[in-house]
Design a protein around this motif. Structure first.
Motif: not given
Length: 332
Positions: A196-197, A202-204, A234-237
């Motif tokens: 998920l991170a 990749k999106y960013d 690992i736990f992005p906002s």
């Protein structure tokens, strides 16, 4: 400042004019941690406000003694809190302003020795089961690896070593790195969270979001590495936010208050009345290891305690209440 980026250092001008900005600049030049900077500035501001906004250079020993006595008698602060306030003013006056003063005489706060609050294993698992990912995974890391909440949130992809079954805590309390255990049960879900991170990463990259934030020392040592996948949290906002220091839009990690609220709600849902929070999982980790017979020095190293006496607190809450004494009613 966005709550998501509250642990990123605030902007300070290159040539600060305001005294507190000058103090912040001096602290950073002398490599103080940002949490220490926040604490020291807080107590200097509290001290100034207590004395009706008088300039610190106009005050000295009597004012410092009066403030520290006020903390003990009026605010009833703990000895630890009073000591932090004293350290803050010592640093501010003696090191930063170069103004010395004789030994201080003030009312000391009373020492109340309280054992840490600890979950039973059943309670810890019950609270965890009330959570959903990513907060469930965060709680499991705190309970399974003995992490502080800040250490959990600051984990980066490269800090996980699945092959060795361990994780690395970077720049923990005391600015120290350490290695601790990683539960086998968490491998699969951690890999999903890392995926998920990676998708956020990749999106960013495709949408012009800046690289991950790195502390000053790491940013200098690993210039350019913040744009690499391994350095992503690992736990992005859920949403990017503006870096208060540089103005760069970045994706930071979840805020500690978010996981605190989830754990508080979960504890209420399972009917726990004890005062607990994220740090209770860390206390419980230490207690479970000692109950299992692990050497106290090993537990100290896993927790990252600089003094073994801090780890010894858990000896008083393991197995049974009352220092392990069995009640006469429970004897056969």
């Amino acid at each position: 400042m966005s709550s998501r980026t509250r642990d990123i250092p605030v902007y300070v001008p290159e040539k600060p004019v305001k005294l507190l900005d000058q103090f912040r600049s001096w602290l950073r030049a002398n490599h103080y941690r940002y949490q220490t900077e926040q604490t020291y500035v807080h107590w200097v501001v509290t001290y100034i406000r207590y004395h009706s906004l008088r300039h610190p250079r106009e005050m000295s020993t009597p004012e410092i003694e009066a403030f520290l006595t006020y903390l003990a008698t009026q605010r009833q602060c703990s000895p630890a809190t009073q000591k932090v306030a004293l350290n803050s003013l010592n640093c501010f006056y003696r090191k930063f302003l170069k103004i010395d003063f004789p030994p201080l005489e003030f009312r000391r706060s009373r020492q109340y020795r309280r054992p840490p609050v600890v979950f039973t294993d059943q309670e810890a698992r019950a609270v965890i089961e009330q959570l959903s990912d990513p907060f469930k995974l965060m709680a499991e890391l705190m309970y399974g690896s003995g992490l502080r909440v800040s250490e959990t949130l600051r984990l980066r992809i490269k800090d996980i070593d699945f092959g060795q079954g361990q994780l690395i805590v970077r720049e923990g309390k005391g600015n120290k790195d350490r290695i601790t255990v990683l539960s086998d049960q968490l491998h699969d879900r951690l890999k999903l969270q890392i995926n998920l991170a990676s998708s956020y990463y990749k999106y960013d990259r495709q949408n012009g979001v800046g690289p991950a934030w790195m502390p000053h020392a790491l940013a200098r040592k690993y210039s350019g590495e913040a744009s690499q996948l391994g350095w992503q949290f690992i736990f992005p906002s859920n949403e990017p936010a503006k870096d208060p220091q540089t103005g760069i839009i970045r994706r930071h990690h979840h805020h500690p208050d978010t996981i605190r609220k989830h754990i508080k709600k979960a504890a209420q849902e399972v009917g726990l009345v004890k005062l607990c929070g994220p740090h209770t999982f860390r206390h419980s980790f230490a207690t479970r290891l000692l109950e299992s017979g692990y050497d106290i020095r090993t537990v100290q190293e896993l927790l990252g305690h600089s003094d073994v006496s801090t780890t010894e607190r858990y000896l008083h809450v393991m197995n049974r209440g009352g220092l392990g004494v069995i009640s006469p009613l429970d004897r056969g």
